[in-house]
Motif scaffolding. Structure first.
Motif, short mmCIF file in Angstrom:
data_model
loop_
_atom_site.label_atom_id
_atom_site.label_comp_id
_atom_site.label_asym_id
_atom_site.label_seq_id
_atom_site.Cartn_x
_atom_site.Cartn_y
_atom_site.Cartn_z
N PHE A 117 0.83 -1.20 0.00
CA PHE A 117 0.00 0.00 0.00
C PHE A 117 0.87 1.26 0.00
N ASP A 118 1.95 1.23 0.75
CA ASP A 118 2.87 2.37 0.75
C ASP A 118 3.47 2.59 -0.62
N ASP A 119 3.89 1.50 -1.28
CA ASP A 119 4.46 1.60 -2.63
C ASP A 119 3.42 2.13 -3.61
N LEU A 120 2.20 1.61 -3.53
CA LEU A 120 1.13 2.07 -4.41
C LEU A 120 0.83 3.54 -4.15
N SER A 121 0.78 3.92 -2.89
CA SER A 121 0.52 5.30 -2.53
C SER A 121 1.60 6.23 -3.07
N ARG A 122 2.87 5.84 -2.92
CA ARG A 122 3.98 6.66 -3.44
C ARG A 122 3.90 6.76 -4.96
N PHE A 123 3.59 5.63 -5.63
CA PHE A 123 3.47 5.63 -7.08
C PHE A 123 2.39 6.60 -7.53
N LEU A 124 1.22 6.54 -6.87
CA LEU A 124 0.12 7.42 -7.25
C LEU A 124 0.46 8.88 -6.96
N GLU A 125 1.13 9.13 -5.84
CA GLU A 125 1.54 10.50 -5.52
C GLU A 125 2.53 11.02 -6.57
N ASN A 126 3.47 10.17 -7.00
CA ASN A 126 4.44 10.58 -8.03
C ASN A 126 3.74 10.87 -9.35
N ARG A 127 2.77 10.04 -9.72
CA ARG A 127 2.03 10.27 -10.96
C ARG A 127 1.23 11.58 -10.87
N LEU A 128 0.63 11.81 -9.72
CA LEU A 128 -0.13 13.04 -9.53
C LEU A 128 0.79 14.25 -9.62
N GLU A 129 1.95 14.18 -8.97
CA GLU A 129 2.90 15.29 -9.04
C GLU A 129 3.35 15.54 -10.47
#
Length: 191
Positions: free
Chosen positions: A4-16
């Motif tokens: 979940f942390d990895d997925l969350s970071r991935f989504l945050e990076n895509r959003l940024e």
């Protein structure tokens, strides 16, 4: 939790990345995030106030019980019942410890409440700053679109870039040209 942390970071990076590519949306996203933080903080403050009220009620109830057992200790001592007096003193001491514990918890709640209220104040200030920047950016985008419209469409629409003085000149020429056409038609009809 690692997935979940990895997925969350991935989504945050895509959003940024998306926001970097669409800067006008970045302020809107930040505003939405601040609105959400403000809402969450308001909920937290309401919950803390409720907990504080419950804590105060529990402390008051404990204080009343302490007072009752203190009176019982005195009654038992006056009656010469040391066995009851000792038991009542133990109960009173236990209630005092419980009251002190609840008092400490209430103080902790008050600190958290004060911190939450300060956080809310900071969020609201930040939101006002971002809102001002978003309004400024929207105004700049609107002006840029208007300027682009004038620059690209101006030559198609001859009156779009005239000043009022030139509009008067335009009107005079139109009247003169219309009058000239009418005279030309009269001459042609008269022949």
């Amino acid at each position: 939790m690692g997935l979940f942390d990895d997925l969350s970071r991935f989504l945050e990076n895509r959003l940024e990345e998306f926001l970097r590519n669409n800067p006008h949306l970045e302020l809107e996203a930040l505003l939405e995030q601040l609105r959400q933080q403000e809402e969450d903080t308001l909920k937290l403050i309401a919950e803390l106030k409720l907990q504080e009220k419950r804590s105060q009620d529990e402390i008051l109830s404990t204080a009343q019980e302490i007072q009752l057992w203190h009176i019982r200790v005195q009654k038992a001592k006056n009656a010469g019942r040391q066995d009851l007096a000792a038991a009542a003193q133990d109960r009173e001491a236990a209630l005092l410890r419980e009251g002190n514990k609840r008092w400490g918890q209430m103080q902790g709640l008050k600190e958290r409440l004060a911190q939450s209220q300060e956080l809310l104040r900071k969020i609201q200030i930040r939101r006002q700053e971002v809102q001002a920047k978003a309004t400024e950016a929207q105004t700049a985008r609107t002006q840029a679109k208007t300027q682009q419209h004038i620059e690209t469409d101006g030559w198609w629409n001859p009156t779009s870039s005239y000043t009022s003085g030139l509009d008067d000149l335009e009107e005079k020429f139109r009247r003169w040209e219309t009058q000239d056409e009418l005279e030309q038609m009269k001459r042609n009809l008269g022949k």
